[in-house]
Write an enzyme that holds these catalytic residues in place. Structure first.
Site, PDB file in Angstrom:
ATOM      1  N   MET A 268       0.844  -1.175   0.000  1.00  0.00           N
ATOM      2  CA  MET A 268       0.000   0.000   0.000  1.00  0.00           C
ATOM      3  C   MET A 268       0.894   1.244   0.000  1.00  0.00           C
ATOM      4  O   MET A 268       1.120   1.860   1.025  1.00  0.00           O
ATOM      5  CB  MET A 268      -0.915  -0.022   1.224  1.00  0.00           C
ATOM      6  N   PRO A 269       1.416   1.627  -1.161  1.00  0.00           N
ATOM      7  CA  PRO A 269       2.300   2.788  -1.244  1.00  0.00           C
ATOM      8  C   PRO A 269       1.559   4.095  -0.968  1.00  0.00           C
ATOM      9  O   PRO A 269       0.382   4.245  -1.306  1.00  0.00           O
ATOM     10  CB  PRO A 269       2.802   2.774  -2.679  1.00  0.00           C
ATOM     11  N   TYR A 270       2.279   5.012  -0.368  1.00  0.00           N
ATOM     12  CA  TYR A 270       1.791   6.367  -0.124  1.00  0.00           C
ATOM     13  C   TYR A 270       2.855   7.315  -0.658  1.00  0.00           C
ATOM     14  O   TYR A 270       4.011   7.265  -0.236  1.00  0.00           O
ATOM     15  CB  TYR A 270       1.584   6.591   1.375  1.00  0.00           C
TER      16      TYR A 270
END
Length: 67
Positions: free
Chosen positions: A1-3
């Site tokens: 879950m990249p931010y």
């Protein structure tokens, strides 16, 4: 879950440009890291030029000196 957090000065970045940044950043993470675009978050923060400093001066002052 990249931010991913992108910060730009608040001085005329259009909604279309922001949409392109979000789309392109998401696609880059898909292409390079194989990340799921549905769980990739891209946030764009716009910062007033009075609140962004380079070399001890605000961007507002630096830009005024160039003009």
């Amino acid at each position: 879950m990249p931010y991913v957090n992108i910060r730009v000065t608040r001085d005329g970045v259009t909604a279309e440009q922001k949409a392109r940044l979000i789309e392109g950043t998401t696609q880059l993470l898909v292409d390079v890291l194989g990340k799921n675009p549905q769980t990739t978050f891209v946030v764009i923060d716009e910062v007033d030029t009075d609140n962004w400093g380079i070399g001890g001066q605000t961007v507002t002052a630096l830009r005024a000196a160039v003009r």
